[in-house]
Design a protein around this motif. Structure first.
Motif, PDB file in Angstrom:
ATOM      1  N   VAL A 238      59.750  53.536  34.786  1.00  0.00           N
ATOM      2  CA  VAL A 238      60.081  52.244  34.928  1.00  0.00           C
ATOM      3  C   VAL A 238      59.444  51.229  35.635  1.00  0.00           C
ATOM      4  CG1 VAL A 238      61.519  50.283  34.107  1.00  0.00           C
ATOM      5  CG2 VAL A 238      61.787  52.481  33.024  1.00  0.00           C
ATOM      6  N   VAL A 239      60.086  51.611  36.964  1.00  0.00           N
ATOM      7  CA  VAL A 239      59.590  50.539  38.279  1.00  0.00           C
ATOM      8  C   VAL A 239      58.011  51.020  38.387  1.00  0.00           C
ATOM      9  CG1 VAL A 239      59.598  50.574  40.677  1.00  0.00           C
ATOM     10  CG2 VAL A 239      61.513  50.794  39.219  1.00  0.00           C
ATOM     11  N   LEU A 240      57.394  52.072  38.451  1.00  0.00           N
ATOM     12  CA  LEU A 240      55.763  52.443  38.465  1.00  0.00           C
ATOM     13  C   LEU A 240      54.987  51.764  37.341  1.00  0.00           C
ATOM     14  CD1 LEU A 240      55.977  56.109  39.722  1.00  0.00           C
ATOM     15  CD2 LEU A 240      55.511  54.262  41.017  1.00  0.00           C
ATOM     16  N   LEU A 241      55.747  51.869  36.074  1.00  0.00           N
ATOM     17  CA  LEU A 241      55.052  51.273  35.040  1.00  0.00           C
ATOM     18  C   LEU A 241      55.163  49.850  34.968  1.00  0.00           C
ATOM     19  CD1 LEU A 241      54.037  51.532  32.024  1.00  0.00           C
ATOM     20  CD2 LEU A 241      56.189  51.759  31.186  1.00  0.00           C
ATOM     21  N   GLY A 242      55.996  49.297  35.637  1.00  0.00           N
ATOM     22  CA  GLY A 242      56.226  47.786  35.807  1.00  0.00           C
ATOM     23  C   GLY A 242      55.159  47.263  36.891  1.00  0.00           C
ATOM     24  N   CYS A 243      55.585  47.665  38.102  1.00  0.00           N
ATOM     25  CA  CYS A 243      55.162  46.950  39.390  1.00  0.00           C
ATOM     26  C   CYS A 243      53.670  47.482  39.325  1.00  0.00           C
ATOM     27  CB  CYS A 243      55.856  47.498  40.452  1.00  0.00           C
ATOM     28  SG  CYS A 243      57.569  46.885  40.548  1.00  0.00           S
ATOM     29  N   LEU A 244      53.250  48.797  39.168  1.00  0.00           N
ATOM     30  CA  LEU A 244      51.997  49.308  39.163  1.00  0.00           C
ATOM     31  C   LEU A 244      51.100  48.980  38.022  1.00  0.00           C
ATOM     32  CD1 LEU A 244      52.140  52.460  41.486  1.00  0.00           C
ATOM     33  CD2 LEU A 244      51.388  50.205  42.111  1.00  0.00           C
ATOM     34  N   GLY A 245      51.524  49.778  37.052  1.00  0.00           N
ATOM     35  CA  GLY A 245      50.759  49.588  35.823  1.00  0.00           C
ATOM     36  C   GLY A 245      50.559  48.315  35.112  1.00  0.00           C
ATOM     37  N   THR A 246      51.627  47.627  35.178  1.00  0.00           N
ATOM     38  CA  THR A 246      51.772  46.089  34.441  1.00  0.00           C
ATOM     39  C   THR A 246      51.586  45.168  35.671  1.00  0.00           C
ATOM     40  OG1 THR A 246      53.226  46.987  33.143  1.00  0.00           O
ATOM     41  CG2 THR A 246      52.723  44.907  32.569  1.00  0.00           C
ATOM     42  N   GLY A 247      51.439  45.437  37.030  1.00  0.00           N
ATOM     43  CA  GLY A 247      51.467  44.402  37.844  1.00  0.00           C
ATOM     44  C   GLY A 247      50.118  44.371  38.691  1.00  0.00           C
ATOM     45  N   VAL A 248      50.301  45.399  40.108  1.00  0.00           N
ATOM     46  CA  VAL A 248      49.138  45.508  40.800  1.00  0.00           C
ATOM     47  C   VAL A 248      47.702  45.918  40.071  1.00  0.00           C
ATOM     48  CG1 VAL A 248      48.383  46.359  43.076  1.00  0.00           C
ATOM     49  CG2 VAL A 248      50.776  46.070  42.588  1.00  0.00           C
ATOM     50  N   ALA A 249      47.854  46.784  39.307  1.00  0.00           N
ATOM     51  CA  ALA A 249      46.603  47.424  38.524  1.00  0.00           C
ATOM     52  C   ALA A 249      45.927  46.295  37.986  1.00  0.00           C
ATOM     53  CB  ALA A 249      46.854  48.490  37.523  1.00  0.00           C
ATOM     54  N   TYR A 250      46.499  45.241  37.465  1.00  0.00           N
ATOM     55  CA  TYR A 250      45.869  44.208  36.510  1.00  0.00           C
ATOM     56  C   TYR A 250      44.969  43.135  37.640  1.00  0.00           C
ATOM     57  CZ  TYR A 250      47.858  44.293  31.956  1.00  0.00           C
ATOM     58  OH  TYR A 250      48.070  44.657  30.597  1.00  0.00           O
ATOM     59  N   ILE A 251      45.560  43.169  38.986  1.00  0.00           N
ATOM     60  CA  ILE A 251      44.751  42.363  40.093  1.00  0.00           C
ATOM     61  C   ILE A 251      43.533  43.206  40.136  1.00  0.00           C
ATOM     62  CG2 ILE A 251      44.810  41.663  42.378  1.00  0.00           C
ATOM     63  CD1 ILE A 251      47.822  41.253  41.779  1.00  0.00           C
ATOM     64  N   TRP A 252      43.744  44.677  40.448  1.00  0.00           N
ATOM     65  CA  TRP A 252      42.648  45.474  40.744  1.00  0.00           C
ATOM     66  C   TRP A 252      41.681  45.535  39.853  1.00  0.00           C
ATOM     67  CZ3 TRP A 252      46.419  50.319  41.837  1.00  0.00           C
ATOM     68  CH2 TRP A 252      46.957  50.301  42.945  1.00  0.00           C
ATOM     69  N   ASN A 253      41.962  45.549  38.515  1.00  0.00           N
ATOM     70  CA  ASN A 253      40.857  45.553  37.304  1.00  0.00           C
ATOM     71  C   ASN A 253      40.239  44.206  37.532  1.00  0.00           C
ATOM     72  OD1 ASN A 253      39.940  46.693  34.875  1.00  0.00           O
ATOM     73  ND2 ASN A 253      40.615  44.921  34.154  1.00  0.00           N
ATOM     74  N   GLN A 254      40.836  42.909  37.555  1.00  0.00           N
ATOM     75  CA  GLN A 254      40.177  41.657  37.653  1.00  0.00           C
ATOM     76  C   GLN A 254      39.352  41.548  38.776  1.00  0.00           C
ATOM     77  OE1 GLN A 254      40.255  38.650  35.711  1.00  0.00           O
ATOM     78  NE2 GLN A 254      41.119  40.294  34.275  1.00  0.00           N
ATOM     79  N   ASN A 255      39.583  42.306  39.884  1.00  0.00           N
ATOM     80  CA  ASN A 255      38.834  42.347  41.051  1.00  0.00           C
ATOM     81  C   ASN A 255      37.314  42.961  40.725  1.00  0.00           C
ATOM     82  OD1 ASN A 255      40.189  40.699  42.729  1.00  0.00           O
ATOM     83  ND2 ASN A 255      41.392  42.402  43.656  1.00  0.00           N
ATOM     84  N   VAL A 256      37.502  44.078  40.191  1.00  0.00           N
ATOM     85  CA  VAL A 256      36.520  45.045  39.737  1.00  0.00           C
ATOM     86  C   VAL A 256      35.528  44.277  38.587  1.00  0.00           C
ATOM     87  CG1 VAL A 256      35.789  47.283  38.562  1.00  0.00           C
ATOM     88  CG2 VAL A 256      37.648  47.235  40.092  1.00  0.00           C
ATOM     89  N   VAL A 257      36.466  43.823  37.850  1.00  0.00           N
ATOM     90  CA  VAL A 257      35.297  42.732  36.852  1.00  0.00           C
ATOM     91  C   VAL A 257      34.555  41.810  37.497  1.00  0.00           C
ATOM     92  CG1 VAL A 257      35.435  41.388  34.985  1.00  0.00           C
ATOM     93  CG2 VAL A 257      36.867  43.486  34.891  1.00  0.00           C
ATOM     94  N   ARG A 258      35.185  41.327  38.350  1.00  0.00           N
ATOM     95  CA  ARG A 258      34.474  40.160  39.092  1.00  0.00           C
ATOM     96  C   ARG A 258      33.285  40.694  40.107  1.00  0.00           C
ATOM     97  NH1 ARG A 258      38.690  35.092  39.596  1.00  0.00           N
ATOM     98  NH2 ARG A 258      39.736  35.559  37.663  1.00  0.00           N
ATOM     99  N   ALA A 259      33.455  41.828  40.468  1.00  0.00           N
ATOM    100  CA  ALA A 259      32.540  42.464  41.559  1.00  0.00           C
ATOM    101  C   ALA A 259      31.281  43.089  40.802  1.00  0.00           C
ATOM    102  CB  ALA A 259      33.246  43.342  42.357  1.00  0.00           C
ATOM    103  N   TRP A 260      31.797  43.816  39.646  1.00  0.00           N
ATOM    104  CA  TRP A 260      30.560  44.721  38.899  1.00  0.00           C
ATOM    105  C   TRP A 260      30.124  44.159  37.684  1.00  0.00           C
ATOM    106  CZ3 TRP A 260      33.353  50.494  39.505  1.00  0.00           C
ATOM    107  CH2 TRP A 260      33.214  50.732  40.954  1.00  0.00           C
ATOM    108  N   GLY A 261      31.008  43.261  37.303  1.00  0.00           N
ATOM    109  CA  GLY A 261      30.637  42.676  35.771  1.00  0.00           C
ATOM    110  C   GLY A 261      31.424  43.593  34.761  1.00  0.00           C
ATOM    111  N   PRO A 262      31.610  43.175  33.457  1.00  0.00           N
ATOM    112  CA  PRO A 262      32.670  43.566  32.596  1.00  0.00           C
ATOM    113  C   PRO A 262      31.999  44.726  32.192  1.00  0.00           C
ATOM    114  CG  PRO A 262      31.597  41.475  31.691  1.00  0.00           C
ATOM    115  CD  PRO A 262      31.232  41.575  33.101  1.00  0.00           C
ATOM    116  N   THR A 263      30.678  45.060  31.829  1.00  0.00           N
ATOM    117  CA  THR A 263      30.000  46.308  31.307  1.00  0.00           C
ATOM    118  C   THR A 263      30.533  47.359  32.077  1.00  0.00           C
ATOM    119  OG1 THR A 263      28.400  45.006  30.037  1.00  0.00           O
ATOM    120  CG2 THR A 263      28.216  47.263  30.419  1.00  0.00           C
ATOM    121  N   ARG A 264      30.196  47.152  33.442  1.00  0.00           N
ATOM    122  CA  ARG A 264      30.417  48.365  34.376  1.00  0.00           C
ATOM    123  C   ARG A 264      31.919  48.630  34.716  1.00  0.00           C
ATOM    124  NH1 ARG A 264      28.199  48.761  40.599  1.00  0.00           N
ATOM    125  NH2 ARG A 264      28.824  50.846  40.902  1.00  0.00           N
TER     126      ARG A 264
END
Length: 315
Positions: A238-264
């Motif tokens: 639950v902690v990993l699902l919440g803090c990482l999967g529903t927390g930090v990973a969202y920031i990582w993905n947003q950074n990737v989208v802004r650096a590489w674009g949504p398609t890539r």
């Protein structure tokens, strides 16, 4: 952008910072794929002691706390526009609350590997929602063919030739497709209504998860007041699902989208099922039938067509 200095000695920047930046984005891309692929394992383990709604409540509240910590450290101000809050509330419901509940309920009856495979239909759902529901883009013949091929891939995964007994497993599979349809609607909705808000990746993720967590907190008396059984594995999941999967990973993905674009950036779709299936087999002892990976490959080919990638590669 500022003009480059005219002095020859400094006209050519050293490549090291750029490589480091690209490497950092690639690392975030990989980590987000691994964490999101592992989320199906975390949900499966958490469901051994928690009800589906309790799993969703826990992951959203923990994710909101993790993201809120990042916002506090960065001292970012909340948006003042009621329009932004309204759109983010819609996204909180369609991108978090509803699909999370559907996934958690469905994983009581299907393997974590199969859930991760169905999650890969999100780009197909996004193309459908963007064109037919929110009308933010038009479908060409190649994209229509890609959507049709993706549907064929889903049929292969369901394997109707084995007989459809309308068991909980089949209903659960359709529930997961409903969840990915919610994701597709939300991604198209983002493109149409919140692409120009100017929010940082951290603030966007915090509002999305935070509003969803607030909704679950308000609904707590009706959703989570049931007995629970906890052990170290359930708590860790639950902690990993919440803090990482529903927390930090969202920031990582947003950074990737802004650096590489949504398609890539959307190629993370190909990574999460591999991780989810591998962990389900290695840790949970799940079994994979031939039609599931074959159907997944057909879905991936449909995604390539729906996103016009094959045409660009030929060009």
């Amino acid at each position: 952008m500022p003009e480059a200095p005219s002095t020859p000695r400094v006209a050519l920047p050293a490549p090291a910072p750029r490589v480091a930046s690209n490497t950092a984005i690639a690392v975030q891309f990989t980590l987000a794929g691994v964490v999101w692929g592992s989320s199906f394992l975390f949900m499966k383990v958490a469901l051994t002691g928690l009800a589906p709604a309790q799993v969703v409540w826990s992951r959203l509240v923990l994710g909101a706390l993790a993201l809120g910590l990042f916002v506090a450290i960065r001292r970012e101000a909340l948006p003042r526009s009621l329009r932004v809050w309204g759109h983010m509330t819609v996204l909180a419901v369609t991108f978090c609350v509803v699909p999370f509940l559907l996934f958690s309920w469905a994983q009581q009856y299907v393997t974590s590997g199969l859930a991760s495979i169905y999650n890969a239909t999100t780009p197909i759902m996004t193309a459908i929602m963007a064109a037919l529901v929110l009308r933010v883009e038009k479908l060409g013949l190649g994209q229509i063919a890609g959507i049709a091929l993706g549907i064929v891939g889903v049929v292969v995964i369901i394997a109707p030739w084995q007989g459809l007994d309308l068991s909980q497993s089949l209903v659960a599979q359709f529930a997961i497709l409903g969840a990915t349809a919610c994701y597709g609607f939300s991604l198209a909705y983002m493109r149409r209504f919140v692409s120009d808000t100017g929010m940082s990746a951290v603030m966007f993720s915090f509002l999305n998860i935070g509003i969803a967590a607030a909704i679950m907190l308000v609904a707590s008396p009706a959703l989570i007041l049931t007995p629970v059984e906890l052990d170290p594995w359930i708590v860790a999941s639950v902690v990993l699902l919440g803090c990482l999967g529903t927390g930090v990973a969202y920031i990582w993905n947003q950074n990737v989208v802004r650096a590489w674009g949504p398609t890539r950036a959307s190629t993370i779709t190909y990574l999460t099922p591999v991780v989810g299936v591998a962990l389900g087999i290695l840790i949970l002892g799940e079994h994979l039938t031939w039609n599931e990976p074959v159907g997944a490959l057909v879905v991936f080919l449909g995604i390539l067509l729906a996103q016009n990638r094959l045409r660009r590669q030929r060009g």
